[in-house]
Motif scaffolding. Structure first.
Motif, PDB file in Angstrom:
ATOM      1  N   THR A 187       1.131  -1.213  -0.092  1.00 28.61           N
ATOM      2  CA  THR A 187       0.180   0.060  -0.158  1.00 28.61           C
ATOM      3  C   THR A 187       0.792   0.931   0.418  1.00 28.61           C
ATOM      4  N   VAL A 188       2.102   1.387   0.438  1.00 28.67           N
ATOM      5  CA  VAL A 188       2.851   2.824   0.961  1.00 28.67           C
ATOM      6  C   VAL A 188       3.326   2.439  -1.394  1.00 28.67           C
ATOM      7  N   THR A 189       3.584   2.274  -2.321  1.00 29.21           N
ATOM      8  CA  THR A 189       3.864   2.230  -3.199  1.00 29.21           C
ATOM      9  C   THR A 189       2.832   2.004  -4.216  1.00 29.21           C
ATOM     10  N   VAL A 190       1.912   1.093  -4.775  1.00 30.04           N
ATOM     11  CA  VAL A 190       1.594   0.861  -5.229  1.00 30.04           C
ATOM     12  C   VAL A 190       0.635   1.366  -6.099  1.00 30.04           C
ATOM     13  N   PRO A 191      -0.076   2.638  -4.923  1.00 29.76           N
ATOM     14  CA  PRO A 191      -1.702   2.980  -5.722  1.00 29.76           C
ATOM     15  C   PRO A 191      -0.623   4.499  -6.501  1.00 29.76           C
ATOM     16  N   ARG A 192       0.325   4.569  -5.906  1.00 29.28           N
ATOM     17  CA  ARG A 192       1.735   5.544  -6.802  1.00 29.28           C
ATOM     18  C   ARG A 192       2.110   4.731  -8.215  1.00 29.28           C
ATOM     19  N   LEU A 236      -1.594   5.701 -15.334  1.00 25.96           N
ATOM     20  CA  LEU A 236      -2.544   6.137 -16.115  1.00 25.96           C
ATOM     21  C   LEU A 236      -1.875   7.857 -16.195  1.00 25.96           C
ATOM     22  N   HIS A 237      -1.624   8.766 -15.326  1.00 24.17           N
ATOM     23  CA  HIS A 237      -1.293  10.168 -15.241  1.00 24.17           C
ATOM     24  C   HIS A 237       0.590  10.024 -15.045  1.00 24.17           C
ATOM     25  N   PRO A 238       1.247   9.976 -15.904  1.00 23.72           N
ATOM     26  CA  PRO A 238       3.145   9.355 -15.625  1.00 23.72           C
ATOM     27  C   PRO A 238       2.976  11.000 -15.152  1.00 23.72           C
ATOM     28  N   GLY A 239       4.481  11.106 -14.320  1.00 28.90           N
ATOM     29  CA  GLY A 239       4.410  11.922 -13.785  1.00 28.90           C
ATOM     30  C   GLY A 239       4.322  13.364 -12.880  1.00 28.90           C
ATOM     31  N   GLN A 240       3.883  13.197 -12.107  1.00 30.66           N
ATOM     32  CA  GLN A 240       3.215  12.931 -11.195  1.00 30.66           C
ATOM     33  C   GLN A 240       4.263  13.607  -9.717  1.00 30.66           C
ATOM     34  N   ALA A 241       4.389  14.917  -8.975  1.00 25.88           N
ATOM     35  CA  ALA A 241       4.654  15.567  -8.302  1.00 25.88           C
ATOM     36  C   ALA A 241       4.533  15.680  -7.071  1.00 25.88           C
ATOM     37  N   MET A 242       5.451  14.815  -6.117  1.00 24.10           N
ATOM     38  CA  MET A 242       5.329  14.302  -4.813  1.00 24.10           C
ATOM     39  C   MET A 242       6.336  15.654  -3.932  1.00 24.10           C
ATOM     40  N   SER A 243       5.713  15.532  -2.189  1.00 23.64           N
ATOM     41  CA  SER A 243       6.610  17.410  -2.509  1.00 23.64           C
ATOM     42  C   SER A 243       7.689  16.250  -1.359  1.00 23.64           C
ATOM     43  N   PHE A 244       8.378  16.672  -1.217  1.00 24.45           N
ATOM     44  CA  PHE A 244       9.508  16.179  -0.390  1.00 24.45           C
ATOM     45  C   PHE A 244       9.783  15.591   0.969  1.00 24.45           C
ATOM     46  N   HIS A 245       8.517  16.160   2.316  1.00 21.22           N
ATOM     47  CA  HIS A 245       7.729  15.717   2.775  1.00 21.22           C
ATOM     48  C   HIS A 245       7.298  13.812   2.725  1.00 21.22           C
ATOM     49  N   GLY A 246       6.281  14.004   2.295  1.00 18.52           N
ATOM     50  CA  GLY A 246       5.506  13.196   1.135  1.00 18.52           C
ATOM     51  C   GLY A 246       6.450  11.799   0.260  1.00 18.52           C
ATOM     52  N   CYS A 247       7.873  12.050  -0.240  1.00 23.11           N
ATOM     53  CA  CYS A 247       8.880  10.941  -0.703  1.00 23.11           C
ATOM     54  C   CYS A 247       9.498  10.614   0.369  1.00 23.11           C
ATOM     55  N   PHE A 280       8.395   4.469  -8.919  1.00 29.67           N
ATOM     56  CA  PHE A 280       7.686   4.442  -8.676  1.00 29.67           C
ATOM     57  C   PHE A 280       7.194   4.400  -8.049  1.00 29.67           C
ATOM     58  N   PHE A 281       8.633   5.022  -7.241  1.00 28.14           N
ATOM     59  CA  PHE A 281       8.569   5.886  -5.748  1.00 28.14           C
ATOM     60  C   PHE A 281       9.692   6.440  -5.504  1.00 28.14           C
ATOM     61  N   CYS A 282      10.090   6.539  -4.286  1.00 31.86           N
ATOM     62  CA  CYS A 282      11.047   6.965  -3.842  1.00 31.86           C
ATOM     63  C   CYS A 282      12.186   6.294  -3.337  1.00 31.86           C
ATOM     64  N   ASP A 283      13.031   5.571  -3.715  1.00 36.01           N
ATOM     65  CA  ASP A 283      13.613   4.675  -2.637  1.00 36.01           C
ATOM     66  C   ASP A 283      14.677   5.426  -2.827  1.00 36.01           C
ATOM     67  N   MET A 284      15.723   4.640  -2.184  1.00 34.19           N
ATOM     68  CA  MET A 284      16.742   4.923  -1.485  1.00 34.19           C
ATOM     69  C   MET A 284      18.102   4.974  -2.288  1.00 34.19           C
ATOM     70  N   THR A 285      18.074   3.848  -3.516  1.00 40.67           N
ATOM     71  CA  THR A 285      18.761   4.353  -4.211  1.00 40.67           C
ATOM     72  C   THR A 285      18.997   5.240  -5.377  1.00 40.67           C
ATOM     73  N   VAL A 286      17.472   5.963  -5.979  1.00 35.35           N
ATOM     74  CA  VAL A 286      17.451   6.488  -6.271  1.00 35.35           C
ATOM     75  C   VAL A 286      17.693   8.067  -5.865  1.00 35.35           C
ATOM     76  N   MET A 287      17.619   8.332  -4.326  1.00 37.50           N
ATOM     77  CA  MET A 287      17.278   9.196  -3.968  1.00 37.50           C
ATOM     78  C   MET A 287      19.416  10.078  -3.929  1.00 37.50           C
ATOM     79  N   LEU A 288      19.552   8.490  -3.930  1.00 40.25           N
ATOM     80  CA  LEU A 288      21.274   9.268  -3.540  1.00 40.25           C
ATOM     81  C   LEU A 288      21.640   9.813  -4.973  1.00 40.25           C
ATOM     82  N   SER A 289      21.545   8.576  -6.241  1.00 36.81           N
ATOM     83  CA  SER A 289      21.496   8.732  -7.334  1.00 36.81           C
ATOM     84  C   SER A 289      20.886  10.669  -8.145  1.00 36.81           C
TER      85      SER A 289
END
Length: 314
Positions: free
Chosen positions: A75-80, A86-97, A177-186
């Protein structure tokens, strides 16, 4: 750095599972079906374990917690993920990420330790059946589950604080499709050496500990099963353990391949596929492999359906 991030409030544009801006309705239906199957299977196990007195053994106690973690984990990731198809490129806030990162990591590590606790429970049941009740007491089971949650949340808090303290561009596309650790480090524009060193050292210990416990437990089970003279008994034990080991291998193998490598080796396409395995596929398989094939669980499910149908007949 953390205060700078809070004041400048960078946003992250999640590009989703697929690159580009195309809509993918068939993938949306596929993952929606998997998510609903996941929720149905895991919620059913949680309800059965809590409501049926026949499922009061330590094995089902751990299964109930594992199913609860699995439904929360997806549930943490699949809804996003579904929204991004259906709607690529959705914005996510710093706190939400970083809130998403925190719960994703915490629930993922909790799952790994619960898998270790379940393998320990099976090893005791197979290798020390006469002492099973004395070893797997309710207090010890509660301690194992509580320790799993505590270690996971402390681990996640440390990693989230380290990565959120890095600097990021004000608006950053995220090929995931979610804010993952490896992604944020890169994506970080500040020095990540200290964060990577902490994640590799502390994270390696935290992740490898349950993997080592699982390996030792199943090694003991294997030795005990090989001593069984009945070929039919050995086949039944191997078939059950084999299914469990497939899930464990999928989960730990994909996790290790994603998180324990330098950020210079980051591959967006590979990470997204591996993330689908341990974040979507494995939690969906767990209730069917660990529970719904079990005769006691099937019996509890039938009793529950009869109880619901009885008032309607009256």
């Amino acid at each position: 750095m953390a205060l700078a991030n809070l004041t400048s409030a960078p946003q992250f544009l999640l590009l989703g599972l697929m690159d580009g801006t195309d809509v993918h309705p068939l993938l949306f239906l596929l993952f929606l079906g998997i998510y609903l199957l996941n929720a149905l299977g895991n919620v059913s196990i949680v309800v059965l374990v809590r409501s049926d007195g026949a499922l009061c053994s330590p094995m089902y106690y751990f299964l109930g917690h594992l199913s609860l973690v699995d439904v929360c984990f997806t549930t943490v990731t699949v809804p996003r993920l579904l929204a991004g198809l259906l709607h690529p490129g959705q914005a996510m806030s710093f706190h939400g990420c970083f809130a998403q990162m925190y719960f994703f990591v915490a629930l993922g590590i909790t799952e790994s330790y619960l898998l270790a606790a379940m393998s320990y429970d099976r090893a005791v049941a197979v290798c020390r059946p006469l002492h099973y009740g004395a070893v797997m007491t309710p207090w010890r089971c509660a301690v194992l589950v509580g320790a799993s949650w505590a270690v996971a949340h402390l681990h996640s808090l440390l990693h989230t604080l380290l990565i959120s303290a890095l600097s990021y561009p004000r608006s950053t596309p995220v090929r995931h499709f979610f804010c993952d650790m490896t992604v944020m480090l890169s994506l970080a524009i500040s020095d990540t050496a200290a964060a990577e060193a902490a994640i590799f050292s502390e994270g390696l210990v935290v992740v490898l500990t349950p993997l080592l416990l699982v390996s030792l437990s199943y090694a003991r089970v294997l030795v005990a099963v090989l001593r069984v003279r009945s070929a039919r008994g050995r086949f039944r034990a191997f078939s059950t353990c084999g299914a469990h080991l497939v899930v464990v291998s999928l989960f730990f193998g994909s996790v290790l391949s994603v998180y324990f490598r330098p950020s210079s080796a980051y591959s967006a396409r590979y990470d997204r596929l591996a993330s689908v395995v341990y974040a979507v596929v494995t939690p969906t398989l767990n209730p069917f492999i660990y529970s719904l094939r079990n005769k006691e669980v099937k019996g509890a499910l039938k009793r529950g359906l009869r109880q619901r149908a009885a008032p309607e007949e009256v």
